[in-house]
Design an enzyme around this catalytic site. Sequence first.
Site, PDB file in Angstrom:
ATOM      1  N   ASN A  85       0.823  -1.201   0.000  1.00 23.97           N
ATOM      2  CA  ASN A  85       0.000   0.000   0.000  1.00 23.97           C
ATOM      3  C   ASN A  85       0.854   1.246   0.000  1.00 23.97           C
ATOM      4  O   ASN A  85       1.944   1.279   0.562  1.00 23.97           O
ATOM      5  CB  ASN A  85      -0.974   0.015   1.189  1.00 23.97           C
ATOM      6  N   GLY A  88      -0.344   7.073   1.428  1.00 22.89           N
ATOM      7  CA  GLY A  88       0.210   8.411   1.647  1.00 22.89           C
ATOM      8  C   GLY A  88      -0.384   9.103   2.858  1.00 22.89           C
ATOM      9  O   GLY A  88      -0.452  10.328   2.908  1.00 22.89           O
ATOM     10  N   CYS A 146       7.892   7.881   9.997  1.00 26.87           N
ATOM     11  CA  CYS A 146       7.677   9.020   9.108  1.00 26.87           C
ATOM     12  C   CYS A 146       8.978   9.784   8.916  1.00 26.87           C
ATOM     13  O   CYS A 146       9.812   9.820   9.821  1.00 26.87           O
ATOM     14  CB  CYS A 146       6.662   9.980   9.733  1.00 26.87           C
ATOM     15  N   GLY A 282      -4.554  -5.993  10.591  1.00 29.13           N
ATOM     16  CA  GLY A 282      -4.627  -4.983   9.544  1.00 29.13           C
ATOM     17  C   GLY A 282      -5.152  -5.519   8.233  1.00 29.13           C
ATOM     18  O   GLY A 282      -6.369  -5.533   7.973  1.00 29.13           O
TER      19      GLY A 282
HETATM   20  C1  LIG Z   1      -3.765   0.450   3.721  1.00 25.48           C
HETATM   21  C2  LIG Z   1      -2.923   0.581   4.951  1.00 25.48           C
HETATM   22  C3  LIG Z   1      -2.864   1.800   5.615  1.00 25.48           C
HETATM   23  C4  LIG Z   1      -2.086   1.935   6.769  1.00 25.48           C
HETATM   24  N1  LIG Z   1      -2.046   3.141   7.425  1.00 25.48           N
HETATM   25  C5  LIG Z   1      -1.357   3.247   8.604  1.00 25.48           C
HETATM   26  C6  LIG Z   1      -1.372   4.482   9.345  1.00 25.48           C
HETATM   27  O1  LIG Z   1      -2.043   5.464   8.990  1.00 25.48           O
HETATM   28  N2  LIG Z   1      -0.619   4.537  10.484  1.00 25.48           N
HETATM   29  C7  LIG Z   1       0.106   3.457  10.941  1.00 25.48           C
HETATM   30  O2  LIG Z   1       0.758   3.551  11.994  1.00 25.48           O
HETATM   31  N3  LIG Z   1       0.110   2.272  10.263  1.00 25.48           N
HETATM   32  C8  LIG Z   1      -0.597   2.155   9.128  1.00 25.48           C
HETATM   33  N4  LIG Z   1      -0.604   0.950   8.442  1.00 25.48           N
HETATM   34  C9  LIG Z   1       0.149  -0.208   8.981  1.00 25.48           C
HETATM   35  C10 LIG Z   1      -0.765  -1.181   9.738  1.00 25.48           C
HETATM   36  O3  LIG Z   1      -1.374  -0.563  10.852  1.00 25.48           O
HETATM   37  C11 LIG Z   1       0.030  -2.438  10.209  1.00 25.48           C
HETATM   38  O4  LIG Z   1       1.085  -2.009  11.054  1.00 25.48           O
HETATM   39  C12 LIG Z   1       0.622  -3.228   9.042  1.00 25.48           C
HETATM   40  O5  LIG Z   1      -0.254  -3.252   7.942  1.00 25.48           O
HETATM   41  C13 LIG Z   1       1.000  -4.650   9.418  1.00 25.48           C
HETATM   42  O6  LIG Z   1      -0.118  -5.393   9.846  1.00 25.48           O
HETATM   43  P1  LIG Z   1      -0.949  -6.398   8.848  1.00 25.48           P
HETATM   44  O7  LIG Z   1       0.059  -7.300   8.208  1.00 25.48           O
HETATM   45  O8  LIG Z   1      -1.932  -7.083   9.737  1.00 25.48           O
HETATM   46  O9  LIG Z   1      -1.611  -5.518   7.851  1.00 25.48           O
HETATM   47  C14 LIG Z   1      -1.367   0.814   7.282  1.00 25.48           C
HETATM   48  C15 LIG Z   1      -1.454  -0.418   6.611  1.00 25.48           C
HETATM   49  C16 LIG Z   1      -2.220  -0.549   5.471  1.00 25.48           C
HETATM   50  C17 LIG Z   1      -2.305  -1.898   4.796  1.00 25.48           C
END
Ligand SMILES: Cc1cc2nc3c(=O)[nH]c(=O)nc-3n(C[C@H](O)[C@H](O)[C@H](O)COP(=O)(O)O)c2cc1C
Length: 323
Positions: A85, A88, A146, A282
């Site tokens: 992903n 942004g 970030c 997530g």
């Molecule tokens: C579409 C998308 C948007 C995300 N946006 C954020 C965010 O705004 N802030 C953040 O700390 N992590 C963000 N993440 C990271 C997730 O919170 C998580 O740490 C990461 O996807 C790993 O977990 P998963 O494998 O279960 O998805 C985002 C992940 C995805 C897939």
Amino acid sequence: MPRAIVLSSPEVTPAGAVDLTVQIGAVRLRNPILAASGTFGYGVEFAHLVDLNRLGGIVVKGLSREPMEGAPAPRLCETPSGMLNAVGLQNIGVRAFVAEKLPVLRKYDTAIIANVFGYSVEDYVEVIQVLEDAEGLAAYELNISCPNVKRGGVQFGGDPGMVAEVVGAARKASAKRPLWVKLSPMVADIGLIARTAEGGGADALTVANTYPAMAVDPWTGKSCLGNQTGGLSGPSIKPITLRLVWETRKAVKTPIIGVGGIETAKDVLEYLAVGATAVQVGTASFTDPKVSQRLTADLERALFNAKTFTINEMRGKISADFG
Ligand SMILES: Cc1cc2nc3c(=O)[nH]c(=O)nc-3n(C[C@H](O)[C@H](O)[C@H](O)COP(=O)(O)O)c2cc1C
């Protein structure tokens, strides 16, 4: 002999037979399963699909000082056992969140965690200052993956000096609520970063964010993402993040929330075994928005079948090596 964990028994667990409550510092969660930031909107969008009151908590989409439009499309792309992903960090901004989303969200009986990010220490502090005046939040989660624009775009989370600075400033700003710090996986020594965050005043550590990655169509020469590169998540990252949780556990006493590739109750138990107290889900919500609710029921049943009546018994099973 380790007890077998049966995950597929059709029986319904008697109500209250298994205690799933966990404690993350001062925050008590009804169960150890939270929706991960950026994958569950501001929570309210899912209320018609999921019983939000059944979740351990919801970490809302990352909030910035000003609204952000995010990255160009395409923003998502599937990869073998994972997802890329590049959203942004699109969001409505912290003030609109407080005015429009939080009043609806806080009516639900679940822990609401505000994920906070910025491009300077001052950005992080301002977002927290706005949230301090709002009702209905259980904790803040600082996303330190970030770039720090004042330091030439170097990621906050990879540099111990910058981790100390941003966590220390956020700690001072968050007088009312616990501060969770979400670590970047892209670090040489996660133990060092974890100790630095703990020393700066983190009440819990979320391990970890996505991994920088890319996918390309070799015939067109185009990246699958508008932003060219993105963050890899989903089952492909689980073994990598599992190790990071274990290394973090060895380095600090602070509670850990594991996040990366969780799809099943067994995945949850693996994270607990290496020392996490709770987990976040997530990418799995993209294929099944109800996954967190289902995981809670599966976890309860798995423990009941294994005659393990409190979730906390499952934590740190690999602890012989913890020292
Ligand atoms: C579409 C998308 C948007 C995300 N946006 C954020 C965010 O705004 N802030 C953040 O700390 N992590 C963000 N993440 C990271 C997730 O919170 C998580 O740490 C990461 O996807 C790993 O977990 P998963 O494998 O279960 O998805 C985002 C992940 C995805 C897939």
